[in-house]
Write a protein that holds these residues in place. Sequence first.
Motif, short mmCIF file in Angstrom:
data_model
loop_
_atom_site.label_atom_id
_atom_site.label_comp_id
_atom_site.label_asym_id
_atom_site.label_seq_id
_atom_site.Cartn_x
_atom_site.Cartn_y
_atom_site.Cartn_z
N PHE A 76 2.70 10.03 10.48
CA PHE A 76 2.73 10.81 9.23
C PHE A 76 2.07 10.08 8.08
N ARG A 95 -0.16 8.78 5.58
CA ARG A 95 -1.59 9.02 5.37
C ARG A 95 -2.34 7.74 5.02
N SER A 96 -1.65 6.80 4.38
CA SER A 96 -2.36 5.58 3.98
C SER A 96 -2.24 4.49 5.03
N ASN A 97 -1.71 4.84 6.21
CA ASN A 97 -1.53 3.86 7.29
C ASN A 97 -0.75 2.66 6.82
N SER A 98 0.25 2.88 5.99
CA SER A 98 1.04 1.75 5.52
C SER A 98 2.07 1.34 6.54
N THR A 146 0.81 -1.21 0.00
CA THR A 146 0.00 0.00 0.00
C THR A 146 0.85 1.26 0.00
#
Lengths: 276, 656
Positions: B633, B635-638, B584
């Motif tokens: 930081f 944003r896609s919670n990767s 992701t």
Amino acid sequence: MSIQEQYRSRAKELLREGTVKMVIGYGAGTTPLRRRPIFITSPDDADRLVLDAACRTNLAGYLLREGLLADQKSVAVFLTPDGVRTINILAAESQLATEQVIVLGFQIDGENARQLEGTRVADFSGIIAERKKKRKEQPSHEVARKLEQMTSVERFSFWEGEFSRCIKCYACRAACPMCWCRRCVVDNNQPQWVNTSSHTLGNLEWNLVRAFHLAGRCVECGNCSEACPVNIPLHLLNRRMTEEVLTAFDYYPGADEHQEPVLASFRKDDPETFIL
Amino acid sequence: MAKIGVFVCHCGENIAAKVDCTKLVAAMESHPGVAIAHEYKYFCSEPGQESIKKAVTGHGLTGVIVAACSPRMHEATFRTACAEAGLNPYLCEIANIREQCSWVHSDGEQATRKAIEITRSLVEKVKRNNELQPIEVPVTRRALVIGGGIAGIQAALDIANAGGDVVLVEREASLGGHMAQLSETFPTLDCSQCIMTPRMVEAARHPKIRLLTYSEIEKVEGFIGNFNVTVRQKARYVDMNLCTGCGECIIKCPAKKISGEFDCGLANRTAIYTPFAQAVPNKPVIDSGHCIYFKNGKCKACQRVCPTGAINFDMEDELVELEIGAIVVATGFQVQNTALYGEYGYGRYPDVLTGLQFERLASASGPTGGKIQRPSDGKEPETIVFIQCAGSRDPSKGIPYCSKICCMYTAKHAMLYHHKNHDGNSRIFYMDIRAAGKGYDEFTRRAIEEDGAGYVRGRVSKLWQENGKLMVRGADTLLGRPVEVAADMVVLATAMVPQSDSKELGKTLGIGYDEYGFFNEAHLKLRPVETATAGIFLAGACQSPKDIPDSVAQASACASKVLALFSREKLEREPVIAQNNEATCSGCWGCVLACPYNAIEKKDLTDRAGNLIRRVASVNAGLCQGCGTCVTFCRSNSIDLAGFTEKQIFAEVMGL
């Protein structure tokens, strides 16, 4: 020659010479005052391009369509100065290389589209610096001012009212050139931080998360509000975040392609007013 | 199927007096996944730990919750106990029901409810905990000591004498710090120079110590055992290899009227100068701010007379990169700016001095050769008034703390004055006499009983000049009446404050500091030399006001901590590190920028033919400190943090 004719011939030339493989521009929409993005790959189709005051959508986001720039070839895009800023941010966030982007720059002044000199994003740095200065002096939007004057309780209920209409269609996300994550945080269900059903709480969660994710990244192009089918003034949230980073960190998103993201960079003299 | 054991500690009465532990145990027993729940008076004790171990093996527990004090206190204790019983230590969690519950609430019923919530949420977390294995990292056996005063020198020598490499960084042109400025030292009255300068020479000559004077810390990266430090060596304009320290240049330098820092403005120096005669290294430096050549491009007198051609006006600052395993911060203190006390006339009247200036007057190496004379006319003062707590213990001036050394040095000043001028008359205005230390009270008693120090308990309200005398008006609070003294000299025992840029250094090092700028220790009582940042230690007055014995003791304590670290082949690190989901990750590199440890690298994802598909973030397990900055930081919670995964945190929050 009208500005539209000029840009049509420029597009034709770029395609004929092979400088670009595609021109992303505006075409006629379903109604006289609507424009839709068109993707021209043949010089013969360049005459379908339209350029007038109705061309408001920020087209920068289309550059990120999976695989479009993978062959290292260039693409020309119709861009306003805010669109150019978008390209700068996307470059700063490593989503594209500015060498692959030819800018067909224009600006809307009232009823007319005006030509902007320059072909590369770096050519517009002067205009962007000027916009930053103006943005600082710019008085708040009328509705924004009204919101500022509300108490926090009133403001919360204002947004509650707005978000109660949200149907979680994610059109804002689809329209926003900054929403390029491979997987959006709302699509992450392990764990499900953001409630997916469209009740007020879930809607608040989604829209506030999006606003935070745009802090220091939004160029205020307005694509989100334009796209919203239930007319939530989403841009007001993003405007507010823009003002916050501008006053706190003197940060204007998209100033150049090497600008570090405001929330990921750190300076020793950063104000710490938000730390209690 | 989870089998969680919950162990509720009474902590004597600390917890049990507020929280109904029996009720908490009952609530936990009925919670899904909890196999057993017990309470005990002290789980941290030997029988307490044994009972946990027995339960782990006896019940085949898959997770352990100890509801007790803060994890900072005993997380390690209980995790070790679990490991000894064969349970992965990262399957043991602490529910803090002391600091975050019993200690801060007055209503027992509500506190019990809260304790149940806290414990339950941790049970939910531990159900999702994974077994983690510690990470091993190497140790660079080289220490960096910042500050070349007595504390820094002591720490450097102790480490070097035990075989460790040391880089000693001093920002002034010479080692020595404040101690080199002092005359005699309390309570034994040995001459400061006599005990200090041999140490300076020893440090400079030590084969294990690399000395970088006139240098400052520019950048610090990395972590315990593996710091990367950049030091800026400021341009001296004198080639250290060529210079022989003959001093010709100093004699010839035409810029002679520069107020000398070492003598606290009581004597002048030249633009090319060595800070003092016994400086180490004893080689001059050009003060480019005052040098005539640097100001208007002409002069170069020093260059002409230098017999070895050591003067180089084109010299530039140099950046020195160092690999360091541990850092000792010994940056010392400053004397408070006396401008705060306009009523004491400092700066207006030349014969009002600070304690440090008096040290220079009394010092044999000072501008008067140790004769106590008035700066205004060179006369020997017949009466000296000493004002203690000039700044310290005065919240209205922003310094509520005690500077600790002033009572002692003021007694010493009065004593030295009496030794040098038998008819002299000293009056000391004081609030209290704080003489706690070996031989200290005896010392002040001696000053009073044998050396004629006249103590007046009370504060000074005003000071003015009249007929060539400094009139001091104050109160004698023991007699309950105002006093006025006509003095020839006034000495202010000004407060000890942190270096003006200590907060900057704290940020560079990543260590905490208090509201004044003194660096914070990890625990005031139990870990007084460690900082909260592993591998960085504190020595001397940069932590709090200290005298020489305390500074030296703390410096040696630092050395022992550093040497303990260096005695290890490898360091075991907590496996709490970030992990990236490459599927992701969009490769925006926000995490790379946000990471304070440079632990995130860019990794190419290729297809089978080796063609680049995408580039994604990849966490270097050796460098990652598990701070979680990248996680917030992304944003896609990767990115996720092992031991504190989003799933665990979410479950914990939802357990409330």
